[in-house]
Design a protein around this motif. Structure first.
Motif, PDB file in Angstrom:
ATOM      1  N   ILE A  38       0.863  -1.181   0.000  1.00 19.48           N
ATOM      2  CA  ILE A  38       0.000   0.000   0.000  1.00 19.48           C
ATOM      3  C   ILE A  38       0.901   1.231   0.000  1.00 19.48           C
ATOM      4  O   ILE A  38       1.801   1.349   0.838  1.00 19.48           O
ATOM      5  CB  ILE A  38      -0.925   0.042   1.233  1.00 19.48           C
ATOM      6  N   PHE A  39       0.655   2.154  -0.929  1.00 17.12           N
ATOM      7  CA  PHE A  39       1.514   3.311  -1.112  1.00 17.12           C
ATOM      8  C   PHE A  39       0.798   4.608  -0.717  1.00 17.12           C
ATOM      9  O   PHE A  39      -0.440   4.679  -0.740  1.00 17.12           O
ATOM     10  CB  PHE A  39       1.954   3.400  -2.576  1.00 17.12           C
ATOM     11  N   THR A  40       1.576   5.625  -0.368  1.00 18.89           N
ATOM     12  CA  THR A  40       1.000   6.925  -0.041  1.00 18.89           C
ATOM     13  C   THR A  40       0.239   7.464  -1.243  1.00 18.89           C
ATOM     14  O   THR A  40       0.793   7.624  -2.331  1.00 18.89           O
ATOM     15  CB  THR A  40       2.101   7.915   0.377  1.00 18.89           C
ATOM     16  N   GLY A  41      -1.046   7.735  -1.031  1.00 17.65           N
ATOM     17  CA  GLY A  41      -1.927   8.185  -2.108  1.00 17.65           C
ATOM     18  C   GLY A  41      -2.838   7.099  -2.630  1.00 17.65           C
ATOM     19  O   GLY A  41      -3.714   7.364  -3.455  1.00 17.65           O
ATOM     20  N   ASP A  42      -2.673   5.864  -2.150  1.00 19.07           N
ATOM     21  CA  ASP A  42      -3.561   4.775  -2.556  1.00 19.07           C
ATOM     22  C   ASP A  42      -4.894   4.856  -1.812  1.00 19.07           C
ATOM     23  O   ASP A  42      -4.908   5.023  -0.579  1.00 19.07           O
ATOM     24  CB  ASP A  42      -2.953   3.413  -2.218  1.00 19.07           C
ATOM     25  N   PRO A  43      -6.014   4.682  -2.514  1.00 12.97           N
ATOM     26  CA  PRO A  43      -7.274   4.468  -1.801  1.00 12.97           C
ATOM     27  C   PRO A  43      -7.209   3.131  -1.062  1.00 12.97           C
ATOM     28  O   PRO A  43      -6.603   2.166  -1.549  1.00 12.97           O
ATOM     29  CB  PRO A  43      -8.321   4.424  -2.926  1.00 12.97           C
ATOM     30  N   VAL A  44      -7.807   3.084   0.116  1.00  8.19           N
ATOM     31  CA  VAL A  44      -7.871   1.843   0.882  1.00  8.19           C
ATOM     32  C   VAL A  44      -9.323   1.522   1.206  1.00  8.19           C
ATOM     33  O   VAL A  44     -10.193   2.392   1.195  1.00  8.19           O
ATOM     34  CB  VAL A  44      -7.039   1.927   2.177  1.00  8.19           C
ATOM     35  N   MET A  45      -9.557   0.245   1.474  1.00  6.32           N
ATOM     36  CA  MET A  45     -10.922  -0.210   1.756  1.00  6.32           C
ATOM     37  C   MET A  45     -10.929  -1.072   3.004  1.00  6.32           C
ATOM     38  O   MET A  45      -9.896  -1.627   3.404  1.00  6.32           O
ATOM     39  CB  MET A  45     -11.473  -1.004   0.571  1.00  6.32           C
ATOM     40  N   PRO A  46     -12.081  -1.201   3.645  1.00  3.24           N
ATOM     41  CA  PRO A  46     -12.170  -2.087   4.805  1.00  3.24           C
ATOM     42  C   PRO A  46     -11.989  -3.536   4.367  1.00  3.24           C
ATOM     43  O   PRO A  46     -12.361  -3.918   3.249  1.00  3.24           O
ATOM     44  CB  PRO A  46     -13.598  -1.853   5.326  1.00  3.24           C
ATOM     45  N   VAL A  47     -11.390  -4.345   5.235  1.00  2.85           N
ATOM     46  CA  VAL A  47     -11.330  -5.790   5.003  1.00  2.85           C
ATOM     47  C   VAL A  47     -12.645  -6.363   5.516  1.00  2.85           C
ATOM     48  O   VAL A  47     -12.854  -6.472   6.730  1.00  2.85           O
ATOM     49  CB  VAL A  47     -10.128  -6.426   5.717  1.00  2.85           C
ATOM     50  N   VAL A  48     -13.517  -6.691   4.587  1.00  2.00           N
ATOM     51  CA  VAL A  48     -14.889  -7.062   4.955  1.00  2.00           C
ATOM     52  C   VAL A  48     -14.917  -8.302   5.831  1.00  2.00           C
ATOM     53  O   VAL A  48     -15.754  -8.429   6.731  1.00  2.00           O
ATOM     54  CB  VAL A  48     -15.732  -7.276   3.682  1.00  2.00           C
ATOM     55  N   SER A  49     -13.977  -9.218   5.596  1.00  2.00           N
ATOM     56  CA  SER A  49     -13.987 -10.467   6.355  1.00  2.00           C
ATOM     57  C   SER A  49     -13.471 -10.301   7.778  1.00  2.00           C
ATOM     58  O   SER A  49     -13.541 -11.230   8.576  1.00  2.00           O
ATOM     59  CB  SER A  49     -13.125 -11.514   5.639  1.00  2.00           C
ATOM     60  N   SER A  50     -12.945  -9.118   8.088  1.00  2.00           N
ATOM     61  CA  SER A  50     -12.364  -8.887   9.413  1.00  2.00           C
ATOM     62  C   SER A  50     -13.334  -8.123  10.300  1.00  2.00           C
ATOM     63  O   SER A  50     -13.970  -7.167   9.881  1.00  2.00           O
ATOM     64  CB  SER A  50     -11.060  -8.083   9.274  1.00  2.00           C
ATOM     65  N   ALA A  51     -13.384  -8.554  11.542  1.00  2.00           N
ATOM     66  CA  ALA A  51     -14.200  -7.831  12.522  1.00  2.00           C
ATOM     67  C   ALA A  51     -13.327  -6.904  13.355  1.00  2.00           C
ATOM     68  O   ALA A  51     -13.779  -6.370  14.359  1.00  2.00           O
ATOM     69  CB  ALA A  51     -14.927  -8.824  13.414  1.00  2.00           C
ATOM     70  N   ASN A  52     -12.075  -6.728  12.944  1.00  2.00           N
ATOM     71  CA  ASN A  52     -11.118  -5.963  13.742  1.00  2.00           C
ATOM     72  C   ASN A  52     -10.764  -4.611  13.130  1.00  2.00           C
ATOM     73  O   ASN A  52      -9.823  -3.959  13.574  1.00  2.00           O
ATOM     74  CB  ASN A  52      -9.833  -6.786  13.928  1.00  2.00           C
ATOM     75  N   GLY A  53     -11.455  -4.203  12.080  1.00  2.00           N
ATOM     76  CA  GLY A  53     -11.232  -2.887  11.508  1.00  2.00           C
ATOM     77  C   GLY A  53     -10.016  -2.782  10.619  1.00  2.00           C
ATOM     78  O   GLY A  53      -9.525  -1.677  10.379  1.00  2.00           O
ATOM     79  N   TYR A  54      -9.510  -3.895  10.096  1.00  2.00           N
ATOM     80  CA  TYR A  54      -8.351  -3.834   9.211  1.00  2.00           C
ATOM     81  C   TYR A  54      -8.708  -3.182   7.875  1.00  2.00           C
ATOM     82  O   TYR A  54      -9.858  -3.223   7.426  1.00  2.00           O
ATOM     83  CB  TYR A  54      -7.811  -5.239   8.933  1.00  2.00           C
TER      84      TYR A  54
END
Length: 209
Positions: A38-54
């Motif tokens: 993951i690089f500076t300026g990349d959009p990120v998304m929630p990890v749907v399978s995780s209940a820990n907010g990754y």
């Protein structure tokens, strides 16, 4: 002057939210076993399978974003010390990675448009805001491991209200600078979040104008 095809991801634009002390940033977590860089300026998304907010690097077609990545901190397994970095390389962390993400729902970003869809036809004398208000997707591109910078750029304008970004403005200054000519390809665009975890209603913008 023709623009240069040199994508740089989504850079925070201070015409919107982003003042001190937080600069619209929050701390999130990347799992140490997440092998996607993951690089500076990349959009990120929630990890749907995780209940820990990754979070993880967002894929094109993502509807709900978690924000835009701007760096991280982690305990390096190989170096046995804490490392601050502009990108997550996808390995070498003992424990979770502390990621810094711009997720303010009113944040703005400057991003390069793709080859055809965000430049206008004609000249600046006939410029209209016809591109402003369009919803947009992104292409993740290839990040630069030397600088830590994203290779993402804007793509796919449409009327689909669940797309993650909305065009707020086109960059037209300083005159002659790369990215500031909206009449040629690869011009720079100002966008805001359209569908993001704190601004997600599945029905388009909620206050962006």
């Amino acid at each position: 002057m023709a623009n240069t095809n040199a994508p740089f991801g989504f850079l925070q634009y201070y015409g919107g939210a982003g003042g001190a002390p937080t600069f619209a940033q929050s701390c999130r977590r990347v799992a140490s076993g997440d092998t996607t860089a993951i690089f500076t300026g990349d959009p990120v998304m929630p990890v749907v399978s995780s209940a820990n907010g990754y979070i993880t690097q967002a894929a094109q077609g993502t509807t709900t974003l978690a924000g835009v990545f701007v760096g991280c901190k982690y305990l390096s397994t190989s170096q046995k010390r804490t490392v601050w970095s502009r990108y997550w390389p996808g390995s070498d962390a003992t424990g979770d990675v502390e990621a810094y993400v711009i997720d303010d729902p009113n944040a703005r970003f400057v991003v390069m448009g793709d080859s055809t869809t965000f430049n206008i036809t004609g000249s600046l004398t006939t410029y209209t805001s016809s591109k402003v208000g369009q919803y947009a997707d992104f292409t993740i591109g290839s990040g630069n491991t030397s600088t830590g910078s994203s290779g993402a750029f804007l793509s796919g304008p449409a009327t689909t209200v669940t797309l993650p970004f909305i065009v707020v403005d086109l960059v037209t200054s300083p005159p002659g600078a790369s990215g500031a000519d909206p009449t040629t390809a690869y011009n720079w665009v100002v966008v805001g979040f359209n569908n993001e975890i704190w601004r997600s209603n599945g029905a388009g913008p909620t206050g962006i104008s």
